[in-house]
Write a protein that holds these residues in place. Structure first.
Motif, PDB file in Angstrom:
ATOM      1  N   GLN A  13     -17.598   2.937  18.299  1.00  0.00           N
ATOM      2  CA  GLN A  13     -18.928   2.893  18.899  1.00  0.00           C
ATOM      3  C   GLN A  13     -19.777   4.076  18.423  1.00  0.00           C
ATOM      4  N   ASN A  46     -26.560  -3.147  19.049  1.00  0.00           N
ATOM      5  CA  ASN A  46     -25.208  -3.688  19.081  1.00  0.00           C
ATOM      6  C   ASN A  46     -24.230  -2.692  19.706  1.00  0.00           C
ATOM      7  N   VAL A  50     -22.360  -3.017  24.415  1.00  0.00           N
ATOM      8  CA  VAL A  50     -20.944  -3.332  24.601  1.00  0.00           C
ATOM      9  C   VAL A  50     -20.331  -2.484  25.715  1.00  0.00           C
ATOM     10  N   GLY A  55     -21.470   2.891  25.826  1.00  0.00           N
ATOM     11  CA  GLY A  55     -22.324   1.736  26.069  1.00  0.00           C
ATOM     12  C   GLY A  55     -23.439   2.075  27.045  1.00  0.00           C
ATOM     13  N   ARG A  62     -15.685  -6.180  24.702  1.00  0.00           N
ATOM     14  CA  ARG A  62     -15.266  -5.670  23.398  1.00  0.00           C
ATOM     15  C   ARG A  62     -14.799  -6.783  22.474  1.00  0.00           C
ATOM     16  N   HIS A  65     -17.833  -8.320  21.128  1.00  0.00           N
ATOM     17  CA  HIS A  65     -18.457  -7.335  20.240  1.00  0.00           C
ATOM     18  C   HIS A  65     -17.760  -7.308  18.880  1.00  0.00           C
ATOM     19  N   ARG A  66     -16.460  -7.513  18.887  1.00  0.00           N
ATOM     20  CA  ARG A  66     -15.699  -7.512  17.644  1.00  0.00           C
ATOM     21  C   ARG A  66     -16.281  -8.520  16.652  1.00  0.00           C
ATOM     22  N   VAL A  68     -19.355 -10.003  16.982  1.00  0.00           N
ATOM     23  CA  VAL A  68     -20.773  -9.702  16.770  1.00  0.00           C
ATOM     24  C   VAL A  68     -20.898  -8.672  15.640  1.00  0.00           C
ATOM     25  N   ASP A  69     -19.951  -7.751  15.560  1.00  0.00           N
ATOM     26  CA  ASP A  69     -19.940  -6.777  14.468  1.00  0.00           C
ATOM     27  C   ASP A  69     -19.886  -7.462  13.109  1.00  0.00           C
ATOM     28  N   TRP A 111      -9.307  -2.684  19.856  1.00  0.00           N
ATOM     29  CA  TRP A 111     -10.343  -3.291  20.681  1.00  0.00           C
ATOM     30  C   TRP A 111      -9.972  -3.353  22.155  1.00  0.00           C
TER      31      TRP A 111
END
Length: 155
Positions: A13, A46, A50, A55, A62, A65-66, A68-69, A111
């Protein structure tokens, strides 16, 4: 879980914030600032949405988010090669190059939450750092006592 080294999520992050703000700063200094600045804002948002130690809004998990990354990294590459919005050559290079630290961070991130990591260690029976610390403490005490006995004999 792979056999590769896993880093805590807060490092991931933090790297996202640094990369995002670096892109925004780069955009301010580029001759065509729109694309790097917008992409930098996307990276910062982004990181901010999260559930994590840094955040700000904590809207997504998370695990979400993994992935979305991955989409954000694809967006960076797309933004670098798109022909519609004007972008300098250095800007294109920077957008593609910045994917490398993001991908590296993504690949080596654990994660799981703190509780999930602790549970995994317990299930594997692997608490090496705690065991090493306890052993080191016992050994230090033994050496201290042995040294103290040697000094007392010499007196």
């Amino acid at each position: 879980m792979a056999d590769r080294a896993q880093r805590p999520f807060w490092i991931h992050q933090f790297i996202e914030y640094v990369v995002g703000f670096a892109l925004i700063a780069f955009g301010f200094q580029d001759t065509h600032p729109v694309v790097p600045a917008v992409v930098g804002v996307v990276v910062v948002i982004n990181a901010a949405v999260v559930h994590g130690p840094f955040g700000a809004f904590r809207l997504i998990d998370r695990r979400v988010h993994r992935w979305v990354d991955v989409a954000v990294m694809a967006f960076l590459v797309f933004a670098a090669v798109q022909p519609w919005v004007e972008l300098s050559g250095l800007g294109r290079l920077a957008l593609i190059a910045i994917v490398v630290p993001l991908a590296f961070s993504w690949w080596y991130t654990d994660w799981g939450t703190r509780a999930e990591r602790k549970q995994r260690r317990t299930e594997r029976g692997s608490q090496r750092s705690e065991d090493i610390g306890a052993t080191a403490g016992r050994k230090a005490a033994e050496y201290y006592k042995a040294g103290k006995k040697m000094i007392e004999r010499d007196d």
